[in-house]
Scaffold this active site. Structure first.
Site, short mmCIF file in Angstrom:
data_model
loop_
_atom_site.label_atom_id
_atom_site.label_comp_id
_atom_site.label_asym_id
_atom_site.label_seq_id
_atom_site.Cartn_x
_atom_site.Cartn_y
_atom_site.Cartn_z
N LYS A 69 0.91 -1.31 -0.05
CA LYS A 69 0.12 0.04 -0.06
C LYS A 69 0.95 1.36 -0.16
O LYS A 69 1.97 1.26 0.79
CB LYS A 69 -0.89 -0.08 1.29
CG LYS A 69 -1.73 1.09 1.53
CD LYS A 69 -3.21 0.90 0.94
CE LYS A 69 -4.02 1.89 0.90
NZ LYS A 69 -3.83 2.67 -0.34
N LYS A 93 5.25 1.98 8.39
CA LYS A 93 4.19 2.72 8.64
C LYS A 93 3.07 1.80 8.91
O LYS A 93 2.28 1.96 9.83
CB LYS A 93 3.80 3.86 7.71
CG LYS A 93 3.00 4.83 8.25
CD LYS A 93 2.77 5.75 7.11
CE LYS A 93 4.26 6.53 6.61
NZ LYS A 93 3.91 7.56 5.55
N LYS A 105 5.23 2.28 -3.08
CA LYS A 105 4.91 3.77 -3.34
C LYS A 105 5.06 3.96 -5.01
O LYS A 105 5.85 3.06 -5.57
CB LYS A 105 5.95 4.63 -2.83
CG LYS A 105 5.68 5.98 -2.61
CD LYS A 105 4.80 6.20 -1.46
CE LYS A 105 4.43 7.91 -1.16
NZ LYS A 105 3.82 7.79 0.21
N THR A 189 -4.53 12.46 7.29
CA THR A 189 -3.25 12.50 7.78
C THR A 189 -3.25 13.43 8.76
O THR A 189 -2.50 13.37 9.79
CB THR A 189 -2.49 12.83 6.29
OG1 THR A 189 -2.72 11.78 5.74
CG2 THR A 189 -0.92 12.86 6.80
N ASN A 220 -2.44 19.33 1.86
CA ASN A 220 -3.71 18.48 2.56
C ASN A 220 -3.00 18.20 3.89
O ASN A 220 -4.21 18.59 4.98
CB ASN A 220 -3.65 17.09 1.81
CG ASN A 220 -4.70 16.24 2.48
OD1 ASN A 220 -4.33 15.81 3.47
ND2 ASN A 220 -5.83 16.17 1.78
N SER A 357 -7.20 4.98 4.92
CA SER A 357 -7.14 4.35 3.42
C SER A 357 -7.51 2.94 3.56
O SER A 357 -8.31 2.36 2.77
CB SER A 357 -5.56 4.54 2.90
OG SER A 357 -5.75 5.57 2.07
P1 NAD Z 1 0.15 18.31 -0.72
O1 NAD Z 1 0.65 18.50 -2.36
O2 NAD Z 1 -1.27 18.62 -0.55
O3 NAD Z 1 0.86 19.46 -0.48
C1 NAD Z 1 2.24 20.01 -0.29
C2 NAD Z 1 2.49 21.35 0.35
O4 NAD Z 1 3.89 21.76 0.53
C3 NAD Z 1 2.01 22.34 -0.62
O5 NAD Z 1 1.41 23.53 0.17
C4 NAD Z 1 3.30 22.79 -1.38
O6 NAD Z 1 3.14 24.25 -1.75
C5 NAD Z 1 4.39 22.73 -0.37
N1 NAD Z 1 5.68 22.66 -0.48
C6 NAD Z 1 6.09 21.96 -1.53
N2 NAD Z 1 7.74 22.11 -1.61
C7 NAD Z 1 7.94 22.77 -0.53
C8 NAD Z 1 9.08 23.44 0.12
N3 NAD Z 1 10.16 23.27 -0.57
N4 NAD Z 1 8.91 24.00 1.16
C9 NAD Z 1 7.74 24.45 1.62
N5 NAD Z 1 6.67 23.90 1.15
C10 NAD Z 1 6.68 23.32 0.08
O7 NAD Z 1 0.80 17.36 -0.25
P2 NAD Z 1 0.37 16.53 1.10
O8 NAD Z 1 -0.56 15.41 0.86
O9 NAD Z 1 0.03 17.52 2.31
O10 NAD Z 1 1.67 15.87 1.36
C11 NAD Z 1 2.97 16.59 2.33
C12 NAD Z 1 3.74 15.41 2.78
O11 NAD Z 1 2.93 14.75 3.68
C13 NAD Z 1 4.54 14.69 1.93
O12 NAD Z 1 5.88 14.33 2.57
C14 NAD Z 1 3.68 13.58 1.82
O13 NAD Z 1 4.73 12.32 1.33
C15 NAD Z 1 3.24 13.36 3.26
N6 NAD Z 1 2.00 12.54 3.61
C16 NAD Z 1 0.88 13.13 2.83
C17 NAD Z 1 -0.27 12.02 3.17
C18 NAD Z 1 -1.49 12.40 2.74
O14 NAD Z 1 -2.50 11.59 3.10
N7 NAD Z 1 -1.74 13.65 1.89
C19 NAD Z 1 -0.23 11.03 4.03
C20 NAD Z 1 1.16 10.45 4.61
C21 NAD Z 1 2.10 11.52 4.32
#
Ligand code: NAD
Length: 430
Positions: A69, A93, A105, A189, A220, A357
């Site tokens: 997953k 995780k 992934k 998350t 998100n 999920s």
């Molecule tokens: P997203 O695309 O919704 O948001 C990412 C955010 O980070 C955006 O606001 C973007 O502008 C910002 N960003 C990108 N590069 C940047 C930088 N260099 N400095 C500062 N801000 C920056 O993504 P998300 O889903 O919120 O994921 C964010 C992190 O959380 C990732 O590492 C992802 O792997 C992790 N994550 C997300 C989920 C999920 O369900 N969404 C689950 C587990 C882990």
């Protein structure tokens, strides 16, 4: 970390935890090698008639505890090495959360902001066309990650169902609610990280009004953890996105920031170019300045490798909650461990996403859907239980929380691998 492998850095965490978890060395050997890797090229007809080829990857790291997953990321910096590291973290995780999955992934090397909606749909369907025999509801179940969303998951589910000539919502999670998504997945998350912080609040007897928080990344995950903490009275004093950050020592009103960010798509614009600028005073700051702020809780919620040996000595926050995957390199981690910084590690702090999920997949398979209250209650039970299990290991072994979380994960993965027999069993005389 341009020349250092993220995957090799990630698996270094196994060494110490392997000793504490008392797992067979074969368990660690297995986890150092991803089970399967698929690399594809995806031809996409662009709106202007030209043809572009995009690189895509899917890594299935380990499936001992169940089907693999993990999300699919659209980003120009995606690489096989990064996808391998992210898949490894998913294995750990899912074990930390105690859900019956292994880790995977995927990623496509693309800047989705440069594509039209139609191009993005063609790319997403093309990726599934290439991957349809590699994934499946009992094999490998994708989900959203950076710059992929519910609509993209819906296209992918639809493409898979078309190829397989069957309706198959359980092949992918993070779908729109109308297409079999779960209530409560959108903020899962951020909410999972919030439940961890609430458990820490109890242990440290925090008064939220006195706790300052900085959040890097306002997507998100970052938006929802900020929203939930703000609703409980925490002071969210700094936020950033890829274009820069804002700081206000009195704290921000998060619901209106979310509304403006989602309308204007740029955080800095909210306070510096729009009319709100005149109403609320704030300072702009860079992403590196945000990380170095003197706040109680720092939440990296953007990308990996944000705290490195270059800036670790300037990091002041005593508590870091890794909502992003891998925001701290192993070198920086060692420095922070010496400083006794409490790090709630990614494999625990952001496990809320994969937990819901999993709930989505369960609901798809039983064809019976839960209320948002049922989803959140079940999620809180898991997150609080696993946070406390990890914290108890931290106290028992007097180790940092990351080592405790890997120890917790390795016990579960180790039990599953050992159940099939290891050298100790097979070398016994019959
Ligand atoms: P997203 O695309 O919704 O948001 C990412 C955010 O980070 C955006 O606001 C973007 O502008 C910002 N960003 C990108 N590069 C940047 C930088 N260099 N400095 C500062 N801000 C920056 O993504 P998300 O889903 O919120 O994921 C964010 C992190 O959380 C990732 O590492 C992802 O792997 C992790 N994550 C997300 C989920 C999920 O369900 N969404 C689950 C587990 C882990």
């Amino acid at each position: 970390m341009a020349h250092q492998s993220l995957f090799n850095d990630a698996i270094k965490r196994l060494d110490k935890a392997g000793i504490l978890a008392k797992v067979d060395p074969e368990v660690l050997l297995r986890l150092r090698h991803p089970k399967a890797i698929m690399q594809v090229s995806i031809p996409v007809r662009m709106d202007d008639g030209t043809l572009r080829i995009f690189e895509g990857y899917r890594v299935q790291h380990d499936n001992t505890r169940g089907p693999t997953k993990g999300g699919i990321r659209y980003h120009p910096d995606v690489s096989l090495d990064e996808v391998k590291a992210l898949a490894f973290w998913m294995t750990c995780k899912c074990a930390v959360a105690g859900i019956p999955y292994g880790g995977a992934k995927g990623g496509i090397v693309v800047n989705p902001k440069e594509l039209s909606h139609l191009e993005l749909e063609r790319l997403s369907r093309g990726f599934i066309g290439r991957m349809a025999d590699f994934i499946g509801p009992d094999i490998d179940i994708p989900a959203p990650d950076v710059y992929t969303n519910a609509m993209i998951m819906g296209w992918m589910m639809n493409e898979y169902s078309t190829i397989k000539r069957t309706n198959c919502p359980a092949v992918i999670t993070g779908k729109p609610i109308a297409l079999g998504g779960s209530l409560g997945r959108d903020d899962a998350t951020g909410r999972g990280a919030y439940y961890c912080i609430k458990e820490l609040e109890k242990r440290r007897q925090w008064n939220p009004a006195n706790i300052t928080v900085a959040v890097q990344g306002f997507g998100n995950a970052g938006q929802h953890v900020a929203r939930l903490l703000h609703a409980d009275g925490y002071q969210i004093v700094a936020l950033s996105d890829s274009r820069g950050g804002i700081y206000r020592k009195e704290g921000f009103d998060i619901p209106s920031l979310i509304k403006f960010k989602n309308e204007s798509r740029q955080l800095k614009a909210i306070y510096c170019e729009g009319s709100v600028c005149e109403m609320v005073e704030s300072q702009t700051l860079t992403n590196s300045e945000l990380l170095e702020l003197d706040v109680e809780v720092l939440i990296p919620a953007a990308m990996e490798n944000q705290i490195t040996k270059e800036n670790v000595n300037n990091i002041k926050a005593p508590v870091i909650v890794e909502v992003a995957n891998g925001p701290i390199t192993s070198q920086a981690d060692a420095v922070l461990a010496d400083k006794k910084t409490l790090i709630i590690p990614d494999i625990l702090a952001n496990a809320g996403g994969v937990t819901v999920s999993y709930f989505e997949w369960v609901q798809n398979r039983q064809g019976y859907y839960w209320t948002v209250q049922e989803v959140q209650q079940r999620q809180e039970t898991i997150m609080s239980r696993e946070f406390n299990a990890v914290y108890n290991l931290l106290e028992e072994h007097k180790v940092d929380m990351r080592t405790a979380a890997y120890t917790h994960a390795l016990k579960r993965i180790g039990d599953a691998i050992a159940a099939g027999g290891t050298h100790t069993y097979f070398s016994q005389e019959s």
